[in-house]
Design an enzyme around this catalytic site. Structure first.
Site, PDB file in Angstrom:
ATOM      1  N   GLN B 134       0.637  -1.144   0.008  1.00  0.00           N
ATOM      2  CA  GLN B 134      -0.175  -0.067   0.009  1.00  0.00           C
ATOM      3  C   GLN B 134       0.862   1.273   0.001  1.00  0.00           C
ATOM      4  OE1 GLN B 134      -0.899   2.491   2.747  1.00  0.00           O
ATOM      5  NE2 GLN B 134      -2.987   2.208   3.144  1.00  0.00           N
ATOM      6  N   GLU B 252     -11.828  -2.046   6.375  1.00  0.00           N
ATOM      7  CA  GLU B 252     -11.010  -2.750   7.452  1.00  0.00           C
ATOM      8  C   GLU B 252     -11.881  -2.789   8.792  1.00  0.00           C
ATOM      9  OE1 GLU B 252      -7.752  -0.547   8.671  1.00  0.00           O
ATOM     10  OE2 GLU B 252      -6.411  -2.217   8.742  1.00  0.00           O
ATOM     11  N   GLU B 384      -5.882   9.731  16.783  1.00  0.00           N
ATOM     12  CA  GLU B 384      -6.311  11.329  16.849  1.00  0.00           C
ATOM     13  C   GLU B 384      -7.395  11.686  15.644  1.00  0.00           C
ATOM     14  OE1 GLU B 384      -3.318  10.327  17.385  1.00  0.00           O
ATOM     15  OE2 GLU B 384      -3.247  10.625  19.580  1.00  0.00           O
TER      16      GLU B 384
END
Lengths: 381, 401
Positions: B134, B252, B384
Site C-alpha cells: 500500500q 477494515e 487522533e
C-alpha cells in the site's frame, strides 16, 4: 446472529421516549427529589396503564409476557429522563424473584397487583456493613411456632416508606459457608414492629433505614427454600445490575446528546467549542464509552432473557463497564459545559449525582471486576 | 436480537473446525510453541511456511470468504468471514498472507475497479500469486493524506509518476501496490488525487527496506522515478482517488478475530500468573492485579459486542464506516495497556529478547509490547484522526481543521 432490537422493541422504545418526554419533565424529577413520597402517583398509574410494571410477567398473572430484554428497553428510556419512583424495586428487586421462586399461591397473591401497579414492593438487603455478601447478612429470623420473628436493621432499602411488601434477606441459620442459612421472607410492610425512616440522599431518591423489632412473619411467607435463599439473591443481583446498566446507558445517552449539542452551539474565540479538538476528542471518548455500554448491556439483558449460562458473568462485565462509563460521561458532560454545567439549575447535575448512586447500586466497578476475575481465573480471592 | 447462528452458519463453523483439526497437524513443530526454536518471522523459511499454509487455506476455500464467486471468492456473507476469523484465532492457527491485497486492494477493485481490473487482479490476490503493498502516505503526508506530493502527469496512454512513498508495508516482496498520486495540482487538495495500481516491477521503482522499533524489517520506502503506469490502471475517476481510498479504509472493520486473540493473550497471562509467585502467593491471587486482569477481560467483551453490533449494521447495509472508529480507537489503546500489563506480569524477565537465555516464551511478550505501539494506534490512521472522524461524522461536531 442479529444484534439489533426487533420491530416491537423499536416501537416500545419510541413510544416510551415520547411518553416520558411529555410526562416526566425535569421539573417533576426535581419536585420528587424534595417530595416526601418521592414519586408521582399519577405517573405511576399511567406507567401501569401502559403495562410497564407487568412487562416481564406472564399473562396468567396479569402481565404482558415480554422478556427481560424488553424491560431493559423501557428502563433505558426511564433512565434517560430519570423517572422517580419505586419501579425497579417493585418489578426487578421484588417481582422477578417472586415469579422465579414463589409458590403458586404467592405468585397469585402478589404478581397481579405488581403488574397492575396496585402493589409497591422492594428488597431489604444491605445492612450496616454495606456489603453485598452473604457474610454481611446478620438480621436474624428466629422460629416462633408457625412464625418467624425478625430483629435487626436493614439499610439503603429503596422506597421502603411507600412499599406494601418488603422482600427481606435474613439469616435463619448458620451453615459451613455463609451462604447457607440465608432466607428470603416476604414481609407485609404494615406489620407491627417495622419502623421506616427515609435517609437524606445525594439524588433525593428514597433510601430507607428499616428497623425490625420483634416482627412476626408467617412461615408461609418464605420465598423459596428455608436457608437456601442465597441462590435467589444472586439472581436478583444479576438482574438488578443489568437493569441498572440499562438505566445508566439511557442517562449517558442524554448527556452525550446534550453535550454535543452544546459544543455545536456554544462559541468561544469566535467559533463553536466543538471545533476545538480538546473538546471534540472528549466528546469522542464519551461516544466510545456509551457505544460500549449499549452493546454490553443489551448482550447481558439478552443473556438473562435466554437463561444463558454466561448471564451472570455478562452482568458483572456490564455493570463494571457501565459504572465507570456513566461517571466519566457525566463528568465530561459537565466539563464541556464549563461553569454552566456546574450550576444547580442545569440538569446535568442530576445525572452526575445519579451516576454516583448507580455506581454504588448492586456492586461498583471494583466489586464486579473481582467477580469477573474469579470467573476467568476459576479462583476466588 | 439473537446471538445464535443459523444452521447454515453453524455448519460452516463445523467445516472450519474440522478442517483446522485435520490440517493443523501438518504445521511445523515450532508453530505456537515458543519453547521450540523456529525461523525468524522475517526469514525466507518463515515466508515459505506462510505461503504453504496460505495455499492450503486457499485450496479449502477459506480465502476471500465474503468475496463474489466469480472472482474466486466463496460468495458467503460477512458472518461466515467473521466466524472464520474467530475460529482461526481460537485455534491459534496461522492466517492468510497478502493482507493488503485481500483486505484493501481487492475490496477497492471490487467496489470501484473496471471489469478488466477485476478479472486481471482479483483471482491472483486470493491465491497470493501476486502480493500487494500500500503506497498512500509519504514522508510529508500521513494523517493528512490529501497533502501528498507524488505527481502523476499524463503522457499518451500512461501516467508518468515521480515521488516518494513511506511507509508502504512489505513492498520489497510486493508485485503490485495501491497508489495515490496527485494528478491535478491546481484543484482543491482532495479533488486532485487519483488512485492507481502500480506494478512494483516496473522500471523506475526503487524499494528500500527499513526497520520498525520492534525489529520488524519488512517495511519499506518506495521511490518512484519517471514510472510509467498505463491509464487502464486507474481505479475510479481521475482526480477522485481520495474518495476511492477513503472507501478502502472503510473495509477494515471486523474485529472478531482480534477479540479472540485478546482472549488468548489473557488466558496465557492467567496461566503465567498462576505459576508465578510473589510475596508467597501466586500473582493470580493478588487483589490489585486481579482488578487489572478483569478490566482487560471486560474491555475484550465490550469490544466483542461492539463489533457484533457493527457487523449487524453492516449486514443490513447501513453505512458503518465512521462508526467503526468507536471500536478501533478503543481496541488500539486497549491492546497497548494489555501488552504493558503482560510485561509487568513477567517482571524482570520482560526485558529479555528472543534468543536470550531465561527469556519467557522466547521473548514473545517483549516483541508484542513494542509492536502494539505501531499499527493499533497509528496504522490505518492514528487514533487522533479517528477521534476527529467520530466527532465530525458520528456526532456531527464542526470541523476542527
Amino acid at each position: 446472529m442479529n444484534f439489533s432490537l426487533n420491530e416491537e422493541q423499536v416501537m416500545l422504545k419510541t413510544s416510551a421516549r415520547n411518553f416520558l418526554e411529555k410526562e416526566c419533565p425535569k421539573r417533576l424529577v426535581r419536585e420528587m427529589a424534595a417530595n416526601k413520597q418521592g414519586y408521582s402517583p399519577e405517573l405511576w398509574k399511567k406507567l401501569a396503564e401502559l403495562g410497564w410494571m407487568g412487562l416481564v410477567f406472564p399473562e396468567e398473572y396479569g402481565g404482558v409476557g415480554s422478556t427481560f430484554l424488553d424491560l431493559t428497553v423501557v428502563l433505558e428510556e426511564m433512565g434517560r429522563v430519570l423517572v422517580p419512583g419505586p419501579f425497579v424495586p417493585t418489578v426487578v428487586l421484588a417481582g422477578r424473584p417472586i415469579l422465579a421462586a414463589g409458590t403458586e399461591q404467592q405468585k397469585r397473591r402478589l404478581i397481579p397487583g405488581i403488574a397492575n401497579g396496585s402493589i409497591i414492593a422492594t428488597l431489604a438487603f444491605l445492612e450496616a456493613g454495606g456489603e453485598l455478601a452473604a457474610s454481611a447478612i446478620n438480621v436474624r429470623g428466629t422460629t416462633h411456632g408457625e412464625d418467624f420473628i425478625i430483629d435487626g436493621t436493614k439499610l439503603f432499602v429503596p422506597d421502603a416508606h411507600v412499599a406494601d411488601y418488603i422482600l427481606c434477606v435474613i439469616r435463619t441459620g448458620d451453615g459451613v459457608s455463609k451462604e447457607e442459612g440465608v432466607t428470603l421472607l416476604l414481609v407485609d410492610a404494615k406489620t407491627v414492629g417495622i419502623h421506616t425512616e427515609v435517609l437524606k440522599t445525594l439524588t433525593g431518591e428514597k433510601l430507607c433505614e428499616v428497623v425490625f423489632s420483634n416482627v412476626m412473619v408467617p412461615r408461609g411467607n418464605i420465598l423459596g427454600v428455608l436457608g437456601n435463599g442465597w441462590q435467589i439473591v444472586q439472581r436478583i443481583l444479576d438482574e438488578a445490575a443489568v437493569a441498572e446498566c440499562a438505566w445508566m446507558t439511557g442517562g449517558a445517552q442524554w448527556i452525550l446528546e446534550t453535550t454535543v449539542n452544546y459544543a455545536r452551539e456554544r462559541l468561544a474565540f469566535g467559533q463553536p467549542i466543538g471545533s476545538f479538538q480538546a473538546v471534540a476528542h472528549r466528546c469522542a471518548n464519551m461516544a466510545i464509552e456509551v457505544e460500549g455500554a449499549i452493546s454490553i448491556t443489551q448482550y447481558a439483558a439478552w443473556a438473562i432473557s435466554e437463561n444463558d449460562p454466561e448471564a451472570s458473568a455478562a452482568a458483572s462485565v456490564a455493570k463494571a463497564w457501565c459504572s465507570e462509563m456513566y461517571k466519566h460521561v457525566a463528568g465530561d458532560g459537565i466539563q464541556v459545559h464549563g461553569a454552566t454545567g456546574f450550576t444547580w439549575d442545569h440538569d446535568l447535575n442530576l445525572y452526575f449525582k445519579r451516576a454516583k448512586t448507580s455506581e454504588i447500586a448492586f456492586g461498583d466497578g471494583r466489586y464486579h471486576r473481582e467477580r469477573v476475575a474469579a470467573y476467568i481465573t476459576g479462583e476466588g480471592n | 436480537m439473537d446471538f445464535n447462528y443459523s444452521p447454515q452458519e453453524e455448519a460452516f463453523r463445523r467445516e472450519v473446525r474440522g478442517w483446522l483439526a485435520e490440517n493443523m497437524r501438518e504445521l511445523p513443530p515450532w508453530w505456537g510453541r515458543p519453547d521450540v526454536p523456529g525461523p525468524d518471522v522475517d526469514s525466507d523459511e518463515y515466508r515459505h511456511f506462510s505461503f504453504w499454509w496460505h495455499r492450503k487455506l486457499y485450496d479449502a476455500g477459506f480465502v476471500g470468504i465474503a468475496w463474489p464467486k466469480e472472482y474466486g471468492g466463496r460468495g458467503a456473507t460477512l458472518i461466515e468471514q467473521a466466524l472464520f476469523n474467530e475460529e482461526l484465532a481460537r485455534h491459534r492457527a496461522p492466517g492468510p498472507v497478502n493482507v493488503i491485497g485481500i483486505g484493501w486492494a481487492g475490496p477497492t477493485i471490487i467496489a470501484a475497479g473496471t471489469e478488466e481490473q477485476k478479472k486481471r487482479f482479483l483471482p491472483k490476490i486470493l491465491s497470493a500469486e501476486e502480493i500487494w503493498a500500500q503506497a498512500f502516505s509519504e514522508p510529508g503526508a500521513g494523517s493528512d493524506l490529501a497533502g501528498i506530493q507524488t505527481r502523476a502527469v499524463e503522457d499518451g496512454d500512461d501516467f508518468v509518476v515521480n515521488g516518494q512513498k513511506w511507509p508502504t508495508g512489505a513492498a520489497e516482496r510486493a508485485d503490485w501496490a495501491i497508489l495515490l498520486v496527485r494528478t491535478d495540482p491546481d484543484a482543491p487538495r482532495h479533488r486532485g488525487i487519483s488512485y492507481l495500481l502500480l506494478d512494483m516491477h516496473a522500471p523506475g521503482v526503487t524499494v528500500r527496506p527499513f526497520r520498525w522499533m520492534d525489529g520488524d524489517s519488512s517495511n519499506c520506502e518506495v521511490f518512484l522515478d519517471n514510472v510509467r503506469i498505463p491509464k487502464t490502471m486507474l481505479v475510479g475517476k481521475k482526480n477522485l482517488g481520495f474518495y476511492v481510498a477513503m472507501g478502502t479504509l472503510e473495509f477494515e472493520r471486523s474485529q472478531l478475530g482480534a477479540t479472540v486473540g485478546r482472549e488468548n493473550i489473557i488466558n496465557d497471562l492467567i496461566r503465567t500468573m498462576k505459576r508465578t509467585e510473589r510475596d508467597g502467593q501466586p500473582l493470580s491471587q493478588d487483589p490489585v492485579l486481579r482488578q487489572e486482569l478483569a478490566q482487560h477481560w471486560i474491555e475484550t467483551k465490550v469490544m466483542k459486542y461492539m463489533g457484533l453490533r457493527m457487523l449487524t449494521s453492516q449486514l443490513k447495509g447501513e453505512a458503518t464506516g465512521p462508526k467503526a472508529n468507536l471500536g478501533f480507537v478503543m481496541a488500539g489503546e486497549s491492546i497497548q495497556r494489555l501488552q504493558d500489563f503482560a510485561i509487568r506480569i513477567i517482571g524482570p524477565y520482560g526485558q529479555l529478547a528472543r534468543g536470550s537465555k531465561h527469556a519467557v516464551d522466547n521473548g514473545r511478550w517483549l516483541r508484542s509490547y513494542l509492536t502494539s505501539r505501531g499499527v493499533p494506534t497509528i496504522g490505518g490512521g492514528p487514533v487522533e484522526i479517528k477521534r476527529n472522524i467520530i466527532a465530525m461524522r458520528v456526532l456531527g461536531l464542526p470541523r476542527s481543521y
